[in-house]
Design an enzyme around this catalytic site. Structure first.
Site, PDB file in Angstrom:
ATOM      1  N   TYR A 339       0.607  -1.163  -0.096  1.00 15.13           N
ATOM      2  CA  TYR A 339      -0.100  -0.051   0.000  1.00 15.13           C
ATOM      3  C   TYR A 339       0.758   1.335  -0.097  1.00 15.13           C
ATOM      4  O   TYR A 339       0.294   2.282   0.486  1.00 15.13           O
ATOM      5  CB  TYR A 339      -0.944  -0.016   1.033  1.00 15.13           C
ATOM      6  CG  TYR A 339      -1.959  -1.057   1.123  1.00 15.13           C
ATOM      7  CD1 TYR A 339      -3.367  -0.591   0.594  1.00 15.13           C
ATOM      8  CD2 TYR A 339      -1.840  -2.187   1.061  1.00 15.13           C
ATOM      9  CE1 TYR A 339      -4.504  -1.571   0.263  1.00 15.13           C
ATOM     10  CE2 TYR A 339      -2.896  -3.273   1.142  1.00 15.13           C
ATOM     11  CZ  TYR A 339      -4.368  -2.958   0.690  1.00 15.13           C
ATOM     12  OH  TYR A 339      -4.987  -3.731   0.332  1.00 15.13           O
ATOM     13  N   GLN A 340       2.043   1.045  -0.177  1.00 12.90           N
ATOM     14  CA  GLN A 340       2.917   2.263  -0.899  1.00 12.90           C
ATOM     15  C   GLN A 340       3.314   3.222   0.124  1.00 12.90           C
ATOM     16  O   GLN A 340       3.666   4.366  -0.022  1.00 12.90           O
ATOM     17  CB  GLN A 340       2.057   3.136  -1.850  1.00 12.90           C
ATOM     18  CG  GLN A 340       1.489   2.157  -3.158  1.00 12.90           C
ATOM     19  CD  GLN A 340       0.894   3.070  -4.140  1.00 12.90           C
ATOM     20  OE1 GLN A 340      -0.313   2.940  -4.292  1.00 12.90           O
ATOM     21  NE2 GLN A 340       1.516   3.685  -5.019  1.00 12.90           N
ATOM     22  N   TRP A 345      -7.883   7.656   4.069  1.00 15.75           N
ATOM     23  CA  TRP A 345      -8.706   8.411   5.033  1.00 15.75           C
ATOM     24  C   TRP A 345      -8.313   7.705   6.378  1.00 15.75           C
ATOM     25  O   TRP A 345      -8.737   8.364   7.332  1.00 15.75           O
ATOM     26  CB  TRP A 345     -10.270   8.446   4.524  1.00 15.75           C
ATOM     27  CG  TRP A 345     -10.698   6.939   4.612  1.00 15.75           C
ATOM     28  CD1 TRP A 345     -10.321   5.729   4.086  1.00 15.75           C
ATOM     29  CD2 TRP A 345     -12.101   6.423   5.392  1.00 15.75           C
ATOM     30  NE1 TRP A 345     -11.238   4.879   4.148  1.00 15.75           N
ATOM     31  CE2 TRP A 345     -12.255   5.198   5.006  1.00 15.75           C
ATOM     32  CE3 TRP A 345     -12.991   7.339   6.143  1.00 15.75           C
ATOM     33  CZ2 TRP A 345     -13.417   4.553   5.421  1.00 15.75           C
ATOM     34  CZ3 TRP A 345     -14.020   6.701   6.544  1.00 15.75           C
ATOM     35  CH2 TRP A 345     -14.350   5.210   6.124  1.00 15.75           C
ATOM     36  N   ASP A 346      -8.103   6.234   6.486  1.00 12.81           N
ATOM     37  CA  ASP A 346      -7.745   5.638   7.847  1.00 12.81           C
ATOM     38  C   ASP A 346      -6.978   6.632   8.711  1.00 12.81           C
ATOM     39  O   ASP A 346      -7.085   6.460   9.973  1.00 12.81           O
ATOM     40  CB  ASP A 346      -6.457   4.591   7.489  1.00 12.81           C
ATOM     41  CG  ASP A 346      -6.968   3.446   6.297  1.00 12.81           C
ATOM     42  OD1 ASP A 346      -7.937   4.104   5.266  1.00 12.81           O
ATOM     43  OD2 ASP A 346      -6.988   2.541   6.178  1.00 12.81           O
ATOM     44  N   GLU A 487     -16.649   0.184  -0.750  1.00 10.82           N
ATOM     45  CA  GLU A 487     -15.785   0.191  -2.313  1.00 10.82           C
ATOM     46  C   GLU A 487     -16.515  -0.689  -3.228  1.00 10.82           C
ATOM     47  O   GLU A 487     -16.242  -0.693  -4.296  1.00 10.82           O
ATOM     48  CB  GLU A 487     -14.585  -0.056  -1.918  1.00 10.82           C
ATOM     49  CG  GLU A 487     -13.816   1.270  -1.266  1.00 10.82           C
ATOM     50  CD  GLU A 487     -12.340   1.204  -1.280  1.00 10.82           C
ATOM     51  OE1 GLU A 487     -11.873  -0.159  -1.208  1.00 10.82           O
ATOM     52  OE2 GLU A 487     -11.649   2.209  -1.019  1.00 10.82           O
ATOM     53  N   LYS A 602     -18.965  -4.013   1.304  1.00  5.49           N
ATOM     54  CA  LYS A 602     -17.873  -4.588   1.672  1.00  5.49           C
ATOM     55  C   LYS A 602     -17.477  -4.131   3.102  1.00  5.49           C
ATOM     56  O   LYS A 602     -17.100  -4.944   3.919  1.00  5.49           O
ATOM     57  CB  LYS A 602     -16.476  -3.568   0.924  1.00  5.49           C
ATOM     58  CG  LYS A 602     -15.261  -4.110   1.201  1.00  5.49           C
ATOM     59  CD  LYS A 602     -14.269  -3.278   0.281  1.00  5.49           C
ATOM     60  CE  LYS A 602     -12.961  -3.733   0.721  1.00  5.49           C
ATOM     61  NZ  LYS A 602     -11.867  -2.604  -0.089  1.00  5.49           N
ATOM     62  N   GLN A 603     -17.905  -2.848   3.541  1.00  3.73           N
ATOM     63  CA  GLN A 603     -17.645  -2.501   4.970  1.00  3.73           C
ATOM     64  C   GLN A 603     -18.745  -1.406   5.348  1.00  3.73           C
ATOM     65  O   GLN A 603     -19.535  -1.081   4.440  1.00  3.73           O
ATOM     66  CB  GLN A 603     -16.381  -1.783   5.012  1.00  3.73           C
ATOM     67  CG  GLN A 603     -16.287  -0.469   4.198  1.00  3.73           C
ATOM     68  CD  GLN A 603     -14.793  -0.063   3.722  1.00  3.73           C
ATOM     69  OE1 GLN A 603     -14.157  -0.513   3.036  1.00  3.73           O
ATOM     70  NE2 GLN A 603     -14.230   0.635   4.671  1.00  3.73           N
TER      71      GLN A 603
END
Lengths: 777, 777
Positions: A339-340, A345-346, A487, A602-603
């Site tokens: 994840y770079q 937003w986490d 998402e 998804k969430q």
């Protein structure tokens, strides 16, 4: 569950043991799990993360030392942090035989992470025809000197013989997306060893310097060996039966994004380390951790697993966060390159709250990072045809969008999928505004608003006004074509979460403008000039804030529709749609995955809204929880915590606990795959870690700020005899202690002001320094 | 090309021959092509379509008689027109042997359609050990009595023997989507035979009545046979060598959506047919066709193929169009049940112009149909959250949306694809407004506007205002999330075609409102009351018309971007992306087909805009033609005509001719599949047929209306020695005759007023009744 364990240990899950509420250990080594356990046992200090691997391992065992601010793109692939040469590299031979977990007979194996002091320990006993040795190691990333790693490697020989130690730096590192080093120079620097390397894209110079101190044994030979990308010193020592050899090893890391002469500075620091010695460095490090826990710890009694996991997750949130600098918190922290090394937003919604109420300066740093990356956010907005600041969905050093347009592959056709996280998931910008406001609310740091916050608010509001559409025939503003937190559903309109966040951000931007105008018109004038901001624009924000469409709870069902048309989608469950998979690796979302035309999420999305906004009554929370929970796949590690918090608010204590534990376990006994389709997607789920603070305080303790006063509404699990933590609000510290239905609030005695809080009567009362109040039964 | 053919015939393409510019024939029978040739040789009259099949055939050979206004949905499948029992059914035996194309030795075979008189002829010589007969048949759907079919079936025996004729009605019909008949009753009605059937969904009663008259031979036996869904009369006749037997057969069709007592009325009509006799009915029919061609024919000299194909396409446009009623023109006309017998935008943009300038009453009917289906358009708008009239993408009897949400299947996964023709392809509504305005412009029929047009304009404007978004920060209206004509790109913003059409529709709605207010405030008042329409709404339309975003030609490249972001897509060609197909049956478009992320278009889009709006100079036309043409797949039969027209406007005569012929050939020597994946998708491409009028008049002749005056700018192919046609403008007829670069305009001598036109000087001149003017060289 009650099989015999070493003294003081009890079982946590699978191979994982726990002790004292602070230590997580394993006493069985499972080779198949090394990709996961490397994350489970990692340590770090926010400047670097070091995976919980063995000293003799290399790239094949996913050894990694990930260092902040070393972003680089190799061979046109993804931008990511570098895994720097491994300075903690040590190999051991006894009487000519390799000593490691795969050779000889191993007994008394243990690997453990001491969360309290950030120490990784390993020990084992090795028996072979060549002899018997006991090995124990301890290492840490200093919490006082962030560039420093230290290792104490002890060998006790059961027979006399010859110990060979290879200690040096291994530059042949694991890297997810290409080799980041255009050059790599091992060198001997007097008594020290060094590897200097230069990154491919940005030519960042990185220096890793190593030095050792050996005690015990009798040195027979010593030589320096350079081979390929490794440099090490080979020590041959004679040892008597029962004698212990101690290798004390220090590593200093520096790079040219933080200092001018990385190698030279690292050498100087390392010489100082050798002078200070292992014990002194370790003591300072331990004291720093004691201080951190003093403000951050959450104590749970009556549930050792919950206690241990809570600290594990707090620990991960701490070591993932570069509190020392204006840099992003990676979605996988510093546990790997996945994840770079970039913020989502986490960062503001999941990681920041803990810092906000325990270490506000770190929260300020997080937001300062967003200020420093306004340029990238402005460039993104402009490129997509907007104005203002559209923050990157995946934000690295510069804040330019790192999220590629083609992210996933359709495994059924092999064709790339055009996802739109990078252009449609717009809630990131109001989420940041939300966090800035909460920072101000919790700290009263108006100066931050004047210097940085106002500019961010205005640029975010500008973006939101540019993004929104005025639907004239309904006389309302709408948000069209976006993705909410869920998402799986791209290209939706009026996502409840995004619309509420947008209104909130616009209102706060207007408030800040008005307040600045009244209180500091000179600063406002300068800012307006800098931004070419007109009063008309602010009037537009007022208008949009007043007229933005907010999906309302249905009067009858109390349900809030996640987005326009959601309820018209096929009403089914995650279990049902999984039976439609043609390949287990299929992406469930856009454009034609199994969830797209269904109500399966998804969430948490509407439920996530309730975590951030306290404007909905319990009846609404309950109706929506009951509706959305069975439709939620929890395909994101962010999801269970939202359900835990809202379950707490409803008083669904069992549900809250179930989701709490689910969230806490995300990174312990991980059942997900760490490597999928050849791509490493493992590592620590930093947002889930951060959310442990939210679940306990906002969730179980029912903490909220209303009208500038603390409010608590505790619902702790029946089997928890006590939940306690310390917080700061506007500079005033206080302890919270919950036993049963009773909550005791105790103001720190050194506070400078009283703390307003909602008493049992529902009125706001003031808690004087040192005073104690009881809320609830 | 010059192989020996029967006298007067020359080759058109493949097996197709032509003669006299009016006849298309085949002299080779290819069993593999029966699904296509049934369409090629079809005849009809706008009330019914009858495929060009053989009398002895049945459902397996795709025999069909499709009747307007018999919409029905069977077994929950698609709504479509019924294929009614086949009243033209005849079987022949000679000396006990079946006589047909598959038995005996066949020679002198010919099937031909006489476009001039709407006659289908077939003839062949049959030789067998049982004897030799010559068969010739002629049939037609009466242009004077639309419910009437007639057949003349002639048998000439070369030997004496026994002729057995089975003549009756075959109710065992081919149907695309389920059996539409819940009951089917064959009956004998005196000298007549009948089948009455009742449809499944709507219980429409359909009656087919048949009667015959036999001449020649010596009748030995006659009996009526009912079997399954057939009823027929079996005639056994003795015949002498050289003798001819003539079976003259009439069929009357009636259904309960057009009359009260279908069977009784059909019986009465059939008795009258028998009384009138074949020749009288045929003569009247032929005269009606002569009259139609008198106003509609387009004459081309110097190019027999172009002449014949032009008439073929005009013929198809005429017989597809239910000029007798307020009913839609099907996308496949009445050639089969495909595309639900329903109207698309094709109707107004491709089919209507020919009628508008040759038979304005038929054009009025087309628009009256849209008025009658306002209810469906309002329901669609409401259901999708808008106001006003959002016309159905697929519009049947009621105007409710017939287009399903899941239209195609992803052949690679077997999963249904959610296409959005039914909710995002919004240009249908302004396209209809465009057509209404053009009807008014060409006819001066203000009364139609008062009675019907105004209401449609207002409801369309209302919808457009509700659909559009005001983008405040740009102070402009935008159209978001739509499909333009190019259906490979769904979910786009500001499609140039749609935005220009929308502005046009809004402007005309405002004009109509203002004009009505000034001229007929009582009618306006009633309408405003009926629609609860306020002046504020009209002010909104004015505002939107003034501020809607119109993609402008780039100052440098002159290119108009098809939609926001189009130029950023992968720039490639249809040939290149075809190599990426994993299955030849893949849909190229949404959501992840091979064209989606590229600039490859299904069909003309910006180029189509130029066909409808004459506001762009040649430089712009040329730049866009040069850019878009190589990127266009022509995956729609609507596409080549647009390129032909714009090529003509540019002066690209060769390109115009190439596209003209491509369009004209769509239904002759069809190389596309008529059946795909078990679904019949063949039939006549009615819009392509209608476009032949546009290509010759608007294209080659450069016809346009400007400032209420005719304008011509001819560019005909070099090898055409003459192009001539007749038109009506505001009730005044005139001939256009182009030879080389010269155009002669001749006003009908019985005109009641002069016709304004742009003379060579660029000024508007007036052409008095009977007067002739020359334009061009």
């Amino acid at each position: 569950m009650n099989k015999e364990l070493s003294t003081g240990f009890s079982q946590l899950k699978n191979n994982f043991l726990m002790k004292d509420g602070w230590i997580i250990a394993e006493q069985v080594f499972d080779k198949e799990q090394i990709v996961t356990t490397g994350s489970n046992f990692m340590f770090g200090n926010g400047y670097l993360g070091y995976r919980g691997t063995f000293e003799e391992w290399g790239k094949d065992e996913y050894v990694a030392c990930i260092v902040t601010d070393t972003y680089d793109t190799a061979d046109g692939k993804w931008n990511e942090l570098c895994n720097v040469p491994n300075g903690l590299f040590v190999k051991l031979q006894f009487n000519g035989e390799q000593v490691d977990i795969g050779s000889g007979d191993i007994s008394d194996y243990q690997r453990s992470i001491d969360l309290r002091h950030g120490l990784l320990n390993r020990s084992f006993s090795w028996q072979h025809s060549a002899g018997q040795v006991e090995v124990s190691t301890e290492k840490f990333a200093s919490m006082t000197s962030l560039n420093t790693l230290a290792l104490h490697y002890r060998i006790t020989a059961k027979n006399s013989g010859e110990v060979t130690l290879l200690s040096g730096i291994d530059g042949d590192v694991w890297s997810l997306n290409g080799d980041h080093f255009q050059t790599m120079h091992p060198s001997q620097e007097g008594e020290l060893l060094a590897i200097t390397s230069t990154t491919k894209e940005l030519a960042t110079d990185i220096a890793v310097v190593e030095g050792v101190n050996i005690q015990g044994g009798s040195l027979k030979n010593e030589e320096v060996v350079k081979q390929d990308k490794q440099i090490f010193r080979k020590f041959v020592l004679e040892v008597r039966a029962g004698e212990t050899i101690s290798l004390m090893k220090f590593v200093e890391i520096r790079h040219s994004n933080e200092c001018d002469a990385p190698k030279a500075e690292a050498i100087v620091a390392l010489q100082q380390d050798l002078e200070n010695g292992y014990q002194k460095i370790k003591s300072a490090h331990q004291q720093a951790w004691e201080d951190i826990w003093g403000s951050t710890d959450i104590q749970i009694e009556g549930d050792e697993a919950a206690q241990t996991l809570t600290r594990f997750n707090l620990f991960q949130n701490i070591i993932a966060t570069p509190s020392h600098a204006s840099l992003p918190i990676g979605a996988r922290g510093l546990s790997c390159q996945a994840y770079q090394g970039a913020a989502f937003w986490d960062q503001e919604i999941f990681n920041m709250p803990m810092f906000l109420y325990t270490a506000p300066a770190a929260a300020r740093n997080i937001l300062k990072y967003r200020y420093d990356t306004l340029g990238g956010a402005r460039r993104k907005a402009k490129e997509l045809g907007y104005e203002g600041a559209y923050y990157a969905w995946i934000s690295g050093k510069t804040g330019d969008e790192l999220c590629p347009s083609f992210f996933f592959k359709d495994v059924l056709t092999g064709r790339p999928i055009r996802n739109h996280f990078n252009c449609w998931q717009m809630h990131i910008s109001p989420d940041i505004a939300y966090a800035i406001w909460h920072y101000y609310e919790a700290t009263d740091d108006w100066q931050f608003i004047v210097e940085y916050g106002a500019e961010m608010f205005f640029e975010i509001a500008r973006f939101l006004f540019a993004f929104g559409f005025y639907k004239s025939f309904r006389d309302r503003y709408e948000l069209i074509r976006l993705l909410g937190p869920d998402e799986y559903h791209e290209n939706v309109d009026n996502n409840a979460f995004s619309n509420y966040q947008t209104k909130y951000a616009l209102e706060k931007a207007c408030y800040v403008f008005d307040h600045l105008k009244a209180s500091n018109s000179i600063a406002l004038g300068k800012l307006m000039e800098k931004l070419s901001l007109s009063e008309q624009e602010v009037a537009n924000w007022h208008d949009m804030a007043a007229k933005i469409y907010l999906p309302q709870p249905d009067p009858e069902t109390k349900l809030i529709e996640q987005f326009d048309g959601y309820f018209a989608l096929e009403d089914t469950t995650p279990a049902v749609i999984k039976t439609r998979l043609q390949d287990p690796g299929e992406y469930h979302g856009w454009p034609n995955g199994i969830a797209v035309h269904t109500q399966v999420l998804k969430q948490a999305d509407v439920i996530q809204l309730f975590c951030l906004h306290d404007d909905f009554d319990k009846e609404i929370l309950q109706a929506n929880y009951d509706y959305y929970e069975p439709r939620t796949e929890h395909g994101s590690s962010l999801s269970p915590s939202a359900y835990a918090i809202v379950a707490s608010k409803i008083g669904y204590v069992d549900e809250a606990y179930r989701n709490f534990m689910k969230s806490c376990f995300v990174d312990i006994a991980n059942t997900g795959k760490a490597v999928s389709g050849g791509t490493f997607i493992g590592g620590i789920h930093t947002a889930a870690c951060g959310s442990v603070w939210n679940m306990t305080t906002v969730g179980f303790a029912g903490f909220a700020i209303h009208d500038n006063a603390l409010r608590f509404d505790p619902h702790i699990p029946d089997h928890w005899s006590r939940l306690a933590f310390h917080m700061k609000y506007k500079g005033q510290g206080f302890n919270v202690e919950i036993t049963g239905k009773k909550l005791e609030l105790t103001a720190d005695s050194d506070n400078s002001a009283a703390i307003p809080y909602f008493s049992n009567s529902g009125e706001i009362a003031n808690l004087a320094p040192g005073e104690r109040a009881t809320i609830g039964a």
